[in-house]
Write an enzyme that holds these catalytic residues in place. Structure first.
Site, PDB file in Angstrom:
ATOM      1  N   GLU A   1      -3.347  -1.405   0.692  1.00  0.00           N
ATOM      2  CA  GLU A   1      -2.170  -0.671   1.156  1.00  0.00           C
ATOM      3  C   GLU A   1      -1.711  -1.222   2.500  1.00  0.00           C
ATOM      4  OE1 GLU A   1      -0.804   3.932   1.005  1.00  0.00           O
ATOM      5  OE2 GLU A   1      -2.648   3.543   2.100  1.00  0.00           O
TER       6      GLU A   1
ATOM      7  N   CYS B   1       2.657   6.734   1.463  1.00  0.00           N
ATOM      8  CA  CYS B   1       1.550   6.436   0.553  1.00  0.00           C
ATOM      9  C   CYS B   1       2.033   6.164  -0.857  1.00  0.00           C
ATOM     10  CB  CYS B   1       0.543   7.581   0.557  1.00  0.00           C
ATOM     11  SG  CYS B   1       1.305   9.208   0.353  1.00  0.00           S
TER      12      CYS B   1
ATOM     13  N   LYS C   1      -4.817  20.600  11.769  1.00  0.00           N
ATOM     14  CA  LYS C   1      -5.099  19.502  12.704  1.00  0.00           C
ATOM     15  C   LYS C   1      -4.007  18.468  12.566  1.00  0.00           C
ATOM     16  CE  LYS C   1      -6.821  15.870  13.411  1.00  0.00           C
ATOM     17  NZ  LYS C   1      -6.255  14.634  14.109  1.00  0.00           N
TER      18      LYS C   1
ATOM     19  N   GLU D   1      -5.004  13.750  -0.757  1.00  0.00           N
ATOM     20  CA  GLU D   1      -3.888  12.896  -1.165  1.00  0.00           C
ATOM     21  C   GLU D   1      -3.992  11.644  -0.319  1.00  0.00           C
ATOM     22  OE1 GLU D   1      -0.777  10.852  -0.730  1.00  0.00           O
ATOM     23  OE2 GLU D   1       0.195  12.642   0.072  1.00  0.00           O
TER      24      GLU D   1
END
Length: 513
Positions: free
Chosen positions: A398, A297, A188, A263
């Site tokens: 973040e 990330c 996806k 992750e």
């Protein structure tokens, strides 16, 4: 389903279709893929639905159960995947340009992500496959005497869900190990950047992966992605993305106890020791937080400086940033590109505003660049914030943009405490000339990847993943295939004498002769 060719060229704009069960599937509703630097239309793509996800899972399940791919020898699968690496290498320049157009990553960096990494990592996995121990003899044990074998077997239908920031290399991380170990896959893509995955589908089919073994669906993450995660016939999910979505995947995946690799987010602590090589560390700090405009990330977004070096380091950092070129990502001289879209730009600017309100000081950047070149596109200047404390929002959450939070410390113990004072644990770095001391500090930091005197050292031979809310499981490394297999022990009774078996524990009399 409507099936046509993989890519249709109109007079100006290419159109991409999904790849399901060996066919190219179109939809009436389309995605518009926008160049983040210019806001111009790059291409359109089919917008998939849960129905398309169901078709893809059904094809993957059917082909897995048929054994058409699973039952090939590992050597045969390796030959096919090696051929894919050859094509990725030949098409490197084209894939680099497409990656830049859809994602905004500067061309020289896009080359690393759309040619160098995909090729190198595919080669690594092919070599790993050729020597992977799918079956080994088990120990002979007793009493009663028994032997056996220990096997690694494919799981079944695997769903791979990739984000928009590095769509092709992250697809490779998931798809190639899953296929190498004999699974069938539904990939996806993120709705903003599906091109790389669809080009990969074309090459996997051409190399000889049977129809239905590999499928690509598009669609919104909260709809199509969530449907794949909860699907009863999906036995494994590998996801890269936000921590919030990762938590939801764990909840939804629990419906049939599927295996999950996650992750997730990060808040990388970049610890500069008082004996660091400042020339190396300054450039490394910029590389750590500025790669792909901070849209990574594992970015090093918290820079921890000893008070004795703070002012000199920040001055050097600011001076070095002045030389960075922000501009057209298709220009090989560009260092800094745009953010992915307007939503991300406003999110990053919002974090900068909140940081200022909470007492942080902007010493570089802090807004949108000026000039005709930046009248279109989604731009934010590289931004350095000082006077940051670890309890500020910008140090806790973040940002996913080109924003660096500089935090002072007075002792190594304090630096380690600050580094670990986070719900994340994906990456960290330590800079120092005394390698013994730097490594010792690295061992004390709770993160899945700790780099000494560098950042973003991602190599296929080293496992990648996070502590705490940065994820679970690992990708890459020698154990990557273990995430896509189940372990089976097959034990064989070798004891010939009935009286030496354990049966007497429930059977008190001997059988008649």
């Amino acid at each position: 389903m409507i099936t046509q060719q993989p890519q249709e060229e109109s007079t100006t704009t290419p159109h991409y279709r999904m790849f399901i069960d060996g066919e190219w599937v179109d939809t009436e509703e389309k995605y518009s893929l926008i160049n983040p630097a210019t806001e111009e239309l790059v291409a359109t793509a089919a917008k998939g639905s849960r129905k398309h996800a169901d078709f893809a899972v059904a094809a993957a399940k059917r082909t897995f159960e048929s054994g058409v791919w699973r039952d090939l020898t590992p050597a045969a699968r390796a030959d096919i995947l090696d051929a894919v690496a050859d094509v990725l290498q030949r098409r490197g320049a084209e894939l680099t340009r497409l990656g830049t157009l859809e994602g905004g990553c500067p061309l020289k960096l896009s080359n690393a992500f759309n040619e160098q990494q995909p090729v190198a990592m595919t080669r690594y996995f092919v070599n790993l496959l050729r020597g992977y121990e799918f079956e080994r003899p088990g120990p002979v044990v007793g009493p009663p005497l028994a032997g056996g074998v220990i096997r690694r077997e494919p799981i079944g239908v695997c769903a791979a869900i990739v984000p928009w920031n590095f769509p092709l290399p992250l697809a490779i991380w998931k798809v190639i190990p899953a296929l190498a170990t004999g699974n069938s896959v539904v990939l996806k893509t993120d709705e903003k950047t599906p091109i790389g995955a669809l080009e990969l589908a074309k090459e996997l089919q051409a190399a000889g992966v049977p129809d239905g073994v590999f499928n690509v669906v598009t669609g919104d993450g909260g709809d199509v992605g969530a449907h794949l995660v909860a699907h009863r016939d999906v036995r494994k999910v590998s996801f890269t993305g936000s921590t919030d979505v990762g938590r939801q995947i764990v909840r939804d995946g629990a419906l049939n106890l599927k295996k999950v690799t996650l992750e997730l987010g990060g808040k990388g602590a970049n610890v500069v020791l008082d004996d660091a090589d400042l020339r190396l560390a300054v450039d490394g700090a910029i590389w750590g937080f500025m790669m792909h405009s901070g849209q990574a990330c594992e970015a090093g977004t918290r820079l921890l400086l000893p008070s004795s070096l703070h002012d000199e380091f920040v001055a050097r950092l600011v001076e070095r940033l002045r030389s960075q070129v922000m501009g057209d990502p298709l220009d090989v001289g560009t260092d800094v590109g745009p953010l992915i879209n307007a939503t991300q730009r406003e999110r990053v600017l919002g974090y900068i505003d909140t940081a200022k309100e909470q007492g942080a000081k902007v010493v570089f950047g802090g807004g949108m660049p000026r000039g005709d070149l930046f009248s279109k596109g989604f731009w934010v200047e590289p931004t350095v914030l000082t006077d940051v404390t670890n309890d500020m929002t910008v140090a806790r959450e973040e940002v996913f943009g080109p924003v660096l939070s500089v935090i002072r410390y007075d002792s190594i113990d304090e630096a380690v405490k600050i580094a670990n004072d986070t719900e994340y644990g994906l990456s960290a770095g330590v800079w120092g000339r005394d390698l013994t001391r730097a490594i010792e500090v690295g061992h004390r930091i709770d993160a899945g990847s700790v780099w000494i005197n560098d950042w973003h050292m991602i190599n296929a031979a080293y496992p990648f993943g996070g502590y705490k809310q940065s994820g679970q499981g690992r990708e890459l490394g020698a154990g990557a295939f273990d995430e896509y297999t189940e372990q089976k022990s097959l034990q064989i009774a070798l004891e010939p004498k009935l009286e030496n078996r354990a049966y007497a524990l429930v059977l008190s009399s001997s059988p008649a002769e």
